[in-house]
Scaffold this motif. Structure first.
Motif, mmCIF file in Angstrom:
data_model
loop_
_atom_site.group_PDB
_atom_site.id
_atom_site.type_symbol
_atom_site.label_atom_id
_atom_site.label_comp_id
_atom_site.label_asym_id
_atom_site.label_seq_id
_atom_site.Cartn_x
_atom_site.Cartn_y
_atom_site.Cartn_z
ATOM 1 N N ASP A 136 0.853 -1.184 0.000
ATOM 2 C CA ASP A 136 0.000 0.000 0.000
ATOM 3 C C ASP A 136 0.889 1.234 0.000
ATOM 4 N N ASP A 137 0.565 2.202 -0.821
ATOM 5 C CA ASP A 137 1.340 3.445 -0.879
ATOM 6 C C ASP A 137 1.151 4.235 0.402
ATOM 7 N N ARG A 138 2.215 4.952 0.766
ATOM 8 C CA ARG A 138 2.116 5.823 1.918
ATOM 9 C C ARG A 138 1.165 6.970 1.617
ATOM 10 N N HIS A 139 0.510 7.417 2.673
ATOM 11 C CA HIS A 139 -0.469 8.489 2.464
ATOM 12 C C HIS A 139 -0.286 9.517 3.570
ATOM 13 N N ALA A 140 -0.961 10.588 3.431
ATOM 14 C CA ALA A 140 -0.860 11.665 4.417
ATOM 15 C C ALA A 140 -1.367 11.188 5.778
ATOM 16 N N ILE A 141 -0.854 11.842 6.834
ATOM 17 C CA ILE A 141 -1.233 11.429 8.182
ATOM 18 C C ILE A 141 -2.684 11.737 8.475
ATOM 19 N N GLU A 142 -3.164 12.879 7.995
ATOM 20 C CA GLU A 142 -4.542 13.239 8.314
ATOM 21 C C GLU A 142 -5.516 12.201 7.743
ATOM 22 N N ALA A 143 -6.534 11.930 8.531
ATOM 23 C CA ALA A 143 -7.507 10.913 8.151
ATOM 24 C C ALA A 143 -8.608 11.544 7.307
ATOM 25 N N ALA A 144 -8.423 11.458 6.033
ATOM 26 C CA ALA A 144 -9.437 11.970 5.116
ATOM 27 C C ALA A 144 -10.625 11.009 5.082
ATOM 28 N N PRO A 145 -11.779 11.471 4.636
ATOM 29 C CA PRO A 145 -12.957 10.589 4.602
ATOM 30 C C PRO A 145 -12.723 9.321 3.807
ATOM 31 N N GLU A 146 -12.031 9.439 2.679
ATOM 32 C CA GLU A 146 -11.802 8.244 1.885
ATOM 33 C C GLU A 146 -10.861 7.264 2.604
ATOM 34 N N VAL A 147 -9.930 7.824 3.435
ATOM 35 C CA VAL A 147 -9.041 6.958 4.195
ATOM 36 C C VAL A 147 -9.826 6.187 5.252
ATOM 37 N N ARG A 148 -10.689 6.904 5.946
ATOM 38 C CA ARG A 148 -11.500 6.234 6.961
ATOM 39 C C ARG A 148 -12.363 5.151 6.328
ATOM 40 N N ALA A 149 -12.903 5.450 5.155
ATOM 41 C CA ALA A 149 -13.723 4.446 4.467
ATOM 42 C C ALA A 149 -12.884 3.240 4.081
ATOM 43 N N LYS A 150 -11.641 3.499 3.650
ATOM 44 C CA LYS A 150 -10.764 2.399 3.264
ATOM 45 C C LYS A 150 -10.389 1.548 4.484
ATOM 46 N N VAL A 151 -10.120 2.223 5.632
ATOM 47 C CA VAL A 151 -9.781 1.485 6.854
ATOM 48 C C VAL A 151 -10.922 0.561 7.260
ATOM 49 N N MET A 152 -12.117 1.078 7.227
ATOM 50 C CA MET A 152 -13.259 0.254 7.592
ATOM 51 C C MET A 152 -13.437 -0.901 6.617
ATOM 52 N N ALA A 153 -13.182 -0.615 5.354
ATOM 53 C CA ALA A 153 -13.295 -1.679 4.354
ATOM 54 C C ALA A 153 -12.214 -2.739 4.584
#
Length: 358
Positions: A136-153
């Motif tokens: 998985d590519d590194r991403h910004a620290i802030e939890a963007a909505p799409e990141v939260r959705a990906k984490v839940m997924a």
């Protein structure tokens, strides 16, 4: 370090090419413009036997369930050992020698319970959970909505791939093992000690208990106590050879002082004395040091630890120092043999900071 000290395969393209040219040509390690640190990618996934053979998966499932079941049995063994073995039971176990049966059994059963949970979890993850590596590519620290959705997924995918919903035998035995292990800690609460009950409020003094001189171990008579003298006594029946002597004397130690009756200012102190002989707890009400210094002209006793000073002619009230309340007085009289005796226990607890402790 110079470029000559670095292996050619680790040199950047430009330096590698220049090095080849300087040494008479040769094939370059990489063409100009190529990335020498390109991602090599993940190796091809190799399925495990459990991925292609359900019978092997079932065997692994039963193994994990067995480990969790062993953990539950070990926890039950821990509790049983705590109840069965007395604290002072010593047994010989090779190669450890003579050791406490309780400590050994508690250590073995608790260690086995924790080990089986860990071994079961490791075997479960290595044989039945998905072992597909994901980059998985590194991403910004802030939890963007799409990141939260990906984490839940990802969490949902992990739960699905762990087969915890489908492998009910593993799930149920794991929950049982995790639920029972904390019971070991609950049982250990017994070792905090016995319930205090009202032991802090009572001593060995009781009505009819003679005052025993701690120097002679003989009953004390009024004529043995001179005016201005300080004598230490203990209750009748307590002996220095008793296993609980230190515990009991820490509460029951008493000092005897004889005053002139007209020098006693406190009316209750006078009523509880005998011919000017007063009995007070020897235990300082500050931090429990034994009081041993008496000044006969002022009738003051001094605690040597923090200099709390009590006036024995005025109800042992505190006249100096950090002590919070007067020394408790023991009511005394004389029995038929002419010996000094207690007429009851202290009416208030002895010792330091009792009121703060409740």
């Amino acid at each position: 370090m110079s470029s000559q000290d670095i292996p050619e395969e680790n040199l950047p393209v430009e330096q590698g090419a220049a090095h080849d040219a300087a040494h008479g040509g040769g094939t370059a390690v990489a063409q100009r413009g190529d990335d020498p640190f390109a991602d090599p990618g993940l190796p091809a996934h190799k399925p495990r036997i459990q991925d292609i053979d359900e019978r092997a998966a079932k065997r692994s499932e039963r193994t994990v369930a067995l480990l969790f079941t062993l953990s539950m049995l070990a926890t039950i063994g821990f509790i049983a050992a705590f109840v069965i073995f007395p604290v002072d039971k010593i047994v010989y176990i090779w190669p450890f020698g003579h050791i406490s049966a309780l400590n050994f059994s508690l250590g073995v059963t608790l260690g086995l319970a924790l080990f089986c949970i860990g071994a079961g979890a490791v075997h479960w993850s290595r044989t039945l959970m998905s072992d597909v590596e994901v980059a998985d590519d590194r991403h910004a620290i802030e939890a963007a909505p799409e990141v939260r959705a990906k984490v839940m997924a990802d969490f949902a995918d992990g739960a699905r791939e762990s087969a915890i919903g489908r492998r009910k035998l593993i799930r149920n035995t794991m929950f049982g093992a995790l639920a029972m292990v904390p019971l070991s800690g609950v049982v250990l609460l017994r070792e905090l000690g016995p319930m205090p009950e009202d032991k802090l409020r009572k001593t060995l003094w009781a009505k009819g208990k003679q005052l025993i001189n701690m120097n002679t171990n003989e009953p004390l008579r009024p004529e043995d106590v001179a005016v201005g003298s300080l004598t230490f006594v203990m209750p009748e029946g307590l002996k220095e050879s008793d296993h609980n002597f230190n515990t009991e004397i820490a509460k029951a130690a008493v000092m005897i002082v004889r005053l002139q009756p007209e020098d006693i200012k406190d009316q209750r102190e006078l009523e509880w004395s005998h011919e000017g002989i007063v009995a007070y707890s020897k235990i300082c009400t500050h931090v429990g040091c034994p009081i041993s210094l008496y000044e006969q002209q002022t009738h003051h006793v001094l605690c040597p630890c923090h200099q709390s000073t009590f006036d024995l002619s005025d109800g042992a009230r505190v006249i100096f120092g950090p002590a919070g309340h007067p020394l408790p007085q023991l009511r005394i009289g004389v029995n038929a043999e002419g010996n000094l005796e207690a007429l009851g226990d202290f009416e208030e607890p002895v010792g330091p900071a009792f009121w703060e402790r409740g």
